[in-house]
Scaffold this motif. Structure first.
Motif, PDB file in Angstrom:
ATOM      1  N   ASP A   1     -12.004  -9.992  15.651  1.00 19.59           N
ATOM      2  CA  ASP A   1     -12.418 -10.323  14.284  1.00 19.59           C
ATOM      3  C   ASP A   1     -11.245 -10.815  13.447  1.00 19.59           C
ATOM      4  N   ALA A   2     -10.987 -12.114  13.543  1.00 19.80           N
ATOM      5  CA  ALA A   2      -9.871 -12.721  12.819  1.00 19.80           C
ATOM      6  C   ALA A   2      -9.991 -12.546  11.315  1.00 19.80           C
ATOM      7  N   GLY A   3     -11.187 -12.333  10.811  1.00 16.93           N
ATOM      8  CA  GLY A   3     -11.379 -12.161   9.376  1.00 16.93           C
ATOM      9  C   GLY A   3     -10.795 -10.876   8.822  1.00 16.93           C
ATOM     10  N   GLN A   4     -10.384  -9.960   9.690  1.00 21.78           N
ATOM     11  CA  GLN A   4      -9.785  -8.706   9.246  1.00 21.78           C
ATOM     12  C   GLN A   4      -8.263  -8.718   9.394  1.00 21.78           C
ATOM     13  N   ASP A   5      -7.675  -9.907   9.561  1.00 22.57           N
ATOM     14  CA  ASP A   5      -6.226  -9.999   9.691  1.00 22.57           C
ATOM     15  C   ASP A   5      -5.537  -9.601   8.392  1.00 22.57           C
ATOM     16  N   MET A   6      -4.344  -9.027   8.508  1.00 16.59           N
ATOM     17  CA  MET A   6      -3.622  -8.530   7.341  1.00 16.59           C
ATOM     18  C   MET A   6      -2.437  -9.428   6.999  1.00 16.59           C
ATOM     19  N   PRO A   7      -2.222  -9.707   5.701  1.00 11.72           N
ATOM     20  CA  PRO A   7      -1.028 -10.455   5.285  1.00 11.72           C
ATOM     21  C   PRO A   7       0.229  -9.651   5.611  1.00 11.72           C
ATOM     22  N   ARG A   8       1.283 -10.365   5.951  1.00  7.10           N
ATOM     23  CA  ARG A   8       2.493  -9.680   6.407  1.00  7.10           C
ATOM     24  C   ARG A   8       3.125  -8.818   5.313  1.00  7.10           C
ATOM     25  N   GLU A   9       3.211  -9.352   4.104  1.00  7.88           N
ATOM     26  CA  GLU A   9       3.854  -8.574   3.055  1.00  7.88           C
ATOM     27  C   GLU A   9       3.041  -7.312   2.727  1.00  7.88           C
ATOM     28  N   ALA A  10       1.714  -7.414   2.859  1.00  6.13           N
ATOM     29  CA  ALA A  10       0.885  -6.226   2.646  1.00  6.13           C
ATOM     30  C   ALA A  10       1.205  -5.164   3.689  1.00  6.13           C
ATOM     31  N   MET A  11       1.505  -5.590   4.906  1.00  2.00           N
ATOM     32  CA  MET A  11       1.844  -4.633   5.955  1.00  2.00           C
ATOM     33  C   MET A  11       3.239  -4.050   5.744  1.00  2.00           C
ATOM     34  N   LEU A  12       4.168  -4.844   5.215  1.00  2.00           N
ATOM     35  CA  LEU A  12       5.476  -4.279   4.898  1.00  2.00           C
ATOM     36  C   LEU A  12       5.351  -3.219   3.807  1.00  2.00           C
ATOM     37  N   ARG A  13       4.489  -3.461   2.829  1.00  2.00           N
ATOM     38  CA  ARG A  13       4.248  -2.434   1.810  1.00  2.00           C
ATOM     39  C   ARG A  13       3.576  -1.213   2.441  1.00  2.00           C
ATOM     40  N   ALA A  14       2.695  -1.478   3.431  1.00  4.19           N
ATOM     41  CA  ALA A  14       1.995  -0.364   4.088  1.00  4.19           C
ATOM     42  C   ALA A  14       2.975   0.586   4.759  1.00  4.19           C
ATOM     43  N   TYR A  15       4.067   0.049   5.303  1.00  5.22           N
ATOM     44  CA  TYR A  15       5.042   0.865   6.019  1.00  5.22           C
ATOM     45  C   TYR A  15       6.234   1.274   5.152  1.00  5.22           C
ATOM     46  N   THR A  16       6.133   1.027   3.845  1.00  7.93           N
ATOM     47  CA  THR A  16       7.213   1.440   2.945  1.00  7.93           C
ATOM     48  C   THR A  16       6.625   2.215   1.771  1.00  7.93           C
ATOM     49  N   ILE A  17       6.405   1.544   0.662  1.00  9.53           N
ATOM     50  CA  ILE A  17       6.004   2.253  -0.555  1.00  9.53           C
ATOM     51  C   ILE A  17       4.640   2.923  -0.422  1.00  9.53           C
ATOM     52  N   ASN A  18       3.691   2.295   0.300  1.00 10.68           N
ATOM     53  CA  ASN A  18       2.364   2.915   0.429  1.00 10.68           C
ATOM     54  C   ASN A  18       2.404   4.152   1.312  1.00 10.68           C
ATOM     55  N   ALA A  19       3.187   4.092   2.379  1.00  7.84           N
ATOM     56  CA  ALA A  19       3.328   5.280   3.224  1.00  7.84           C
ATOM     57  C   ALA A  19       4.069   6.388   2.476  1.00  7.84           C
ATOM     58  N   ALA A  20       5.011   6.004   1.612  1.00  3.98           N
ATOM     59  CA  ALA A  20       5.687   7.001   0.778  1.00  3.98           C
ATOM     60  C   ALA A  20       4.689   7.690  -0.150  1.00  3.98           C
ATOM     61  N   ARG A  21       3.714   6.921  -0.654  1.00  2.00           N
ATOM     62  CA  ARG A  21       2.666   7.519  -1.494  1.00  2.00           C
ATOM     63  C   ARG A  21       1.862   8.546  -0.704  1.00  2.00           C
ATOM     64  N   ALA A  22       1.540   8.219   0.541  1.00  2.00           N
ATOM     65  CA  ALA A  22       0.786   9.162   1.371  1.00  2.00           C
ATOM     66  C   ALA A  22       1.552  10.465   1.563  1.00  2.00           C
ATOM     67  N   MET A  23       2.894  10.384   1.520  1.00  2.00           N
ATOM     68  CA  MET A  23       3.742  11.562   1.653  1.00  2.00           C
ATOM     69  C   MET A  23       3.990  12.271   0.320  1.00  2.00           C
ATOM     70  N   ARG A  24       3.528  11.669  -0.793  1.00  2.00           N
ATOM     71  CA  ARG A  24       3.814  12.166  -2.149  1.00  2.00           C
ATOM     72  C   ARG A  24       5.308  12.114  -2.451  1.00  2.00           C
ATOM     73  N   GLN A  25       5.983  11.094  -1.914  1.00  2.00           N
ATOM     74  CA  GLN A  25       7.415  10.966  -2.141  1.00  2.00           C
ATOM     75  C   GLN A  25       7.790   9.577  -2.642  1.00  2.00           C
ATOM     76  N   GLN A  26       6.836   8.871  -3.242  1.00  2.00           N
ATOM     77  CA  GLN A  26       7.099   7.509  -3.681  1.00  2.00           C
ATOM     78  C   GLN A  26       8.111   7.423  -4.806  1.00  2.00           C
ATOM     79  N   ASP A  27       8.389   8.523  -5.488  1.00  2.00           N
ATOM     80  CA  ASP A  27       9.374   8.501  -6.564  1.00  2.00           C
ATOM     81  C   ASP A  27      10.805   8.544  -6.042  1.00  2.00           C
ATOM     82  N   ARG A  28      10.979   8.881  -4.758  1.00  2.00           N
ATOM     83  CA  ARG A  28      12.348   8.988  -4.229  1.00  2.00           C
ATOM     84  C   ARG A  28      12.615   8.122  -3.014  1.00  2.00           C
ATOM     85  N   ILE A  29      11.572   7.679  -2.302  1.00  4.33           N
ATOM     86  CA  ILE A  29      11.759   6.824  -1.132  1.00  4.33           C
ATOM     87  C   ILE A  29      10.668   5.751  -1.135  1.00  4.33           C
ATOM     88  N   GLY A  30      10.748   4.803  -0.198  1.00  6.40           N
ATOM     89  CA  GLY A  30       9.670   3.831  -0.018  1.00  6.40           C
ATOM     90  C   GLY A  30       9.954   2.453  -0.572  1.00  6.40           C
TER      91      GLY A  30
END
Length: 565
Positions: free
Chosen positions: A492-521
């Motif tokens: 399903d090519a229609g579910q492809d993700m933009p690259r910058e969105a994935m970089l955010r997914a592995y940085t600031i968004n993942a930090a949010r999941a950890m409740r640590q976005q104020d100090r890392i991410g």
């Protein structure tokens, strides 16, 4: 993970072990770089200034230089790309480390014949020995369709009296040979005593003789007779994981299944100043229990104050897995041929009350949900918490999300629920097609790993690997999320993700999941100096080059913990 990628990962682990971590520099200037900050207002820069392990300036070389004194250490990054430290929002790090020092096939077996050589070597070398049990992990799911061959290979001859336990790469399936089944008391008489509801977790013939395969709850009887790793080995696995993950640029993670041996291993590393990563640990709870949060609250207090370790949430299993022959993921429509609906592993009312209580007590709820019904019921429970308590701001999370009904997609943003995806799995291959498509309702099949739909609906997407289940290499996952390619085409090519969105997914968004976005991410003044330096511009290179990205160096809190530019 391919063999070439595995060799690079092992090389990265060895390099990490050979490069000592340096003490945080008083002042440090990282210049001549392509900096991706993950900060929406100013995502790009060319230099970063650090003081005492924290970022003090980000911007042009002039801006960063002005923020440090004349005695600052200056590191020329040679035009390479500097990223925030990468973060995994769902990773079983200690268990993954144990696979590094044990016998694991990394989902790369072709057939049972090839497995015979692997098991023999695991036994000969001792790497696969748990007491007197030969234990091999990472077995591809397709192997479970060949139980007759497994029994022919491992239930007689040289293994007639040698217990063998094979663990599936998904963490939900396994197989025990005849010697191990005998030790566990897993025989026809045992299965006959079970209710039909409990018997469905086992593979057996018409006479109720077990073939060795089991899924989820069916594995418990076998696991009880497989000796667990001792404290020293668990600590060694944890240390191997920390070093290995640093070699992949990973500086923080959410460990969603941190049992007491894993927590003790983390604490031992912290006391030795070897836990050079930020870890948010979640404790497994069962909503149907009378006091489901009691142990989590006790462990939160017990481990309070451990350096780089926080216990800030609980993990819940809503269901199992969807692939044939397991089919324990909770679906609204029955699986074809079997008529199963999968297993919803909690009472919805009890789960909702647990969500309300956890939210009120400041515990994040992190729920494993693969089937569309499991996802919907997980959202219902979090909705109950939002209604009862208001918006606490806690980043309650649903992970895996293999199937999501279109009607449930907008609810993620509305409820502030983070979608933690393992998009390395979004591949047009055997696991997502052959073992799934013939069995699930055609109406839901197209909604498999619907990351782009969730993103466009405003959901927060966090990146995750579920390692040891699959590779924690972030760039392989971003490549897969972007292309969704596999041996059988594109999923399903229609579910492809933009690259910058994935970089955010592995940085600031993942930090949010950890409740640590104020100090890392992200790379921003005031945050910890956590960086991953990579060998190419991951924002612009073609996808086929992206997946081969190598991490040159990793910094945590101002210390180089892997490599050194």
């Amino acid at each position: 993970m391919t063999r070439s990628n595995r060799r690079r990962s092992i090389a990265a682990l060895l390099a990490a072990l050979l490069v000592p971590a340096l003490a945080p520099a008083g002042e440090l200037l990282l210049r001549h770089a392509h900096v991706y900050t993950a900060e929406p207002g100013r995502p790009y820069a060319e230099a970063v200034a650090v003081r005492d392990g924290r970022i003090v300036a980000v911007g042009s070389e002039g801006e960063a230089t002005a923020a440090v004194g004349a005695g600052a250490e200056v590191v020329d990054l040679g035009g390479r790309t500097l990223l925030p430290g990468l973060i995994d929002s769902h990773i079983h790090a200690v268990f993954g480390g144990l696979t590094l020092i044990g016998a694991d096939v990394h989902d790369e077996l072709k057939d049972v014949h090839e497995l015979e050589a692997v098991v023999a070597e695991a036994r000969r070398s001792g790497r696969g020995m748990s007491g007197d049990v030969v234990e091999v992990s990472g077995i591809p799911l397709e192997i479970w369709s060949h139980t007759d061959e497994l029994n022919a290979a491992f239930s007689g001859g040289a293994y007639e009296r040698v217990p063998v336990y094979l663990r599936g790469m998904d963490g939900h399936t396994g197989w025990a040979n005849a010697a191990l089944r005998k030790r566990a008391g897993l025989d026809a008489a045992y299965l006959k005593r079970l209710s039909a509801e409990k018997r469905k977790y086992y593979g057996y013939d018409r006479a109720f003789a077990p073939n060795g395969f089991a899924v989820d709850a069916g594995l418990e009887v076998v696991r009880k007779v497989v000796p667990p790793p001792d404290a020293a080995r668990t600590r060694a696995g944890a240390k191997a994981a920390v070093d290995y993950l640093h070699g992949l640029g990973i500086t923080a993670w959410l460990d969603p299944l941190a049992d007491e041996p894993a927590l003790a291993a983390y604490r031992a590393l912290a006391e030795a100043h070897e836990l050079t990563a930020h870890v948010a640990a979640h404790i497994l709870v069962h909503p149907n229990d009378p006091e489901p949060l009691k142990q989590a609250l006790a462990l939160r207090e017990q481990y309070r104050g451990v350096e780089n370790l926080t216990i800030n949430g609980v993990k819940v299993f809503a269901d199992g897995v969807v692939e044939y022959p397991s089919q324990t993921a909770a679906m609204y429509a029955p699986y074809a041929q079997t008529g199963k609906l999968g297993d919803l592993l909690f009472d919805p009312a009890r789960y909702a009350q647990m969500c309300i209580d956890a939210d009120r007590l400041g515990l994040v709820v992190h729920t494993h949900a693969i089937g569309d019904r499991a996802v919907a019921e997980s959202l219902n429970g979090i909705e109950a918490a939002r209604r009862a308590n208001g918006d606490s701001g806690l980043p309650h999370t649903i992970t895996h999300l293999q199937f999501v009904r279109p009607v449930d997609i907008p609810r993620f943003r509305a409820l502030g629920v983070i979608a933690s995806f393992q998009l390395l799995w979004a591949s047009a291959g055997t696991d997502a097609i052959d073992l799934v498509q013939p069995y699930v309702d055609p109406a839901i099949y197209p909604w498999q790993y619907p990351a782009r739909s969730l993103l466009e609906a405003g959901a927060t997407i966090a990146g995750a690997s579920d390692w040891f289940v699959s590779s924690p290499n972030v760039f392989l996952a971003i490549y897969q999320a972007e292309t969704r390619r596999g041996a059988k085409g594109v999923l399903d090519a229609g579910q492809d993700m933009p690259r910058e969105a994935m970089l955010r997914a592995y940085t600031i968004n993942a930090a949010r999941a950890m409740r640590q976005q104020d100090r890392i991410g992200s790379i921003a003044p005031g945050k910890e100096a956590d960086f991953a330096l990579v060998d190419r511009d991951v924002l612009t290179v073609p996808a086929e080059q992206l997946k081969d990205t190598r991490v040159v160096a990793t910094m945590v809190g101002g210390r180089w913990v892997y490599g050194a530019p």
